[in-house]
Design an enzyme around this catalytic site. Structure first.
Site, PDB file in Angstrom:
ATOM      1  N   ASP A 254      72.142  44.844  29.160  1.00 55.07           N
ATOM      2  CA  ASP A 254      73.396  45.393  29.283  1.00 55.07           C
ATOM      3  C   ASP A 254      73.047  46.477  29.740  1.00 55.07           C
ATOM      4  OD1 ASP A 254      73.837  43.231  27.035  1.00 55.07           O
ATOM      5  OD2 ASP A 254      73.445  44.434  25.934  1.00 55.07           O
TER       6      ASP A 254
ATOM      7  N   ASP B 253      68.856  42.362  21.088  1.00 55.70           N
ATOM      8  CA  ASP B 253      69.771  43.670  20.837  1.00 55.70           C
ATOM      9  C   ASP B 253      68.580  44.634  20.022  1.00 55.70           C
ATOM     10  OD1 ASP B 253      71.132  43.143  22.734  1.00 55.70           O
ATOM     11  OD2 ASP B 253      72.726  43.120  21.686  1.00 55.70           O
TER      12      ASP B 253
END
Length: 170
Positions: free
Chosen positions: A130, A112
């Site tokens: 995401d 991330d």
């Protein structure tokens, strides 16, 4: 249908490319300000699901992700005559799901890096996969709220004409 898989492939390529840049050029916890006070690139290794929940249960995400990927791909392949927005939303979810699945299998965690700082309550770091899944889900909700079950006058005439033609052929 083919265009949905092209959208998915573009999401996968973008996601994996950005993750690779972060993974190879940053150390975990490093932050690069992009827009001061608003957006940073911060390298985080997420072993859980959305926002890091259930981080000790990797196998659950592998199984659920595989199931979701297969179901969404089958929907795109087999289900015909849905609104274009439905296929776009499915394509985004599929591409994002595969992007994160690649990380889970190859690395054991998801890379991330998108770190918004403009909201005090927002503490999570996420990635392009995401974002694609969330945008796809939002588009599907928009479809359900604004388009599902609603037909234009031309569409209603076509349906009525088709029904009349069916009765005439009986």
């Amino acid at each position: 249908m083919i265009s949905a898989f092209i959208i998915s492939a573009l999401v996968i390529v973008l996601d994996i490319s950005l993750k690779y840049l972060v993974y190879t050029n940053m150390s975990v916890g490093d932050t690069i300000p992009v827009i001061k006070g608003v957006l940073n690139i911060t390298y985080v290794q997420n072993t859980g699901a959305a926002f890091g929940i259930l981080s000790q249960h990797r196998w659950i995400f592998l199984v659920l992700s595989c199931l979701l990927i297969v179901l969404v791909a089958l929907f795109i392949l087999l289900c015909k005559n849905y609104h274009r927005l439905t296929y776009i939303s499915a394509a985004l979810v599929l591409g994002g799901g595969i992007g994160n699945m690649v990380d889970r299998i190859a690395l054991g965690y998801v890379v991330d890096y998108i770190d918004f700082k403009m909201f005090d309550f927002w503490v999570w770091v996420f990635n392009a996969a995401d974002a694609a899944v969330c945008i796809g889900a939002a588009l599907f909700v928009i479809y359900l709220v604004f388009f599902d079950g609603k037909m234009t006058k031309a569409g209603k005439k076509a349906v009525l004409f088709d029904r009349k033609a069916e009765k005439d052929n009986e």
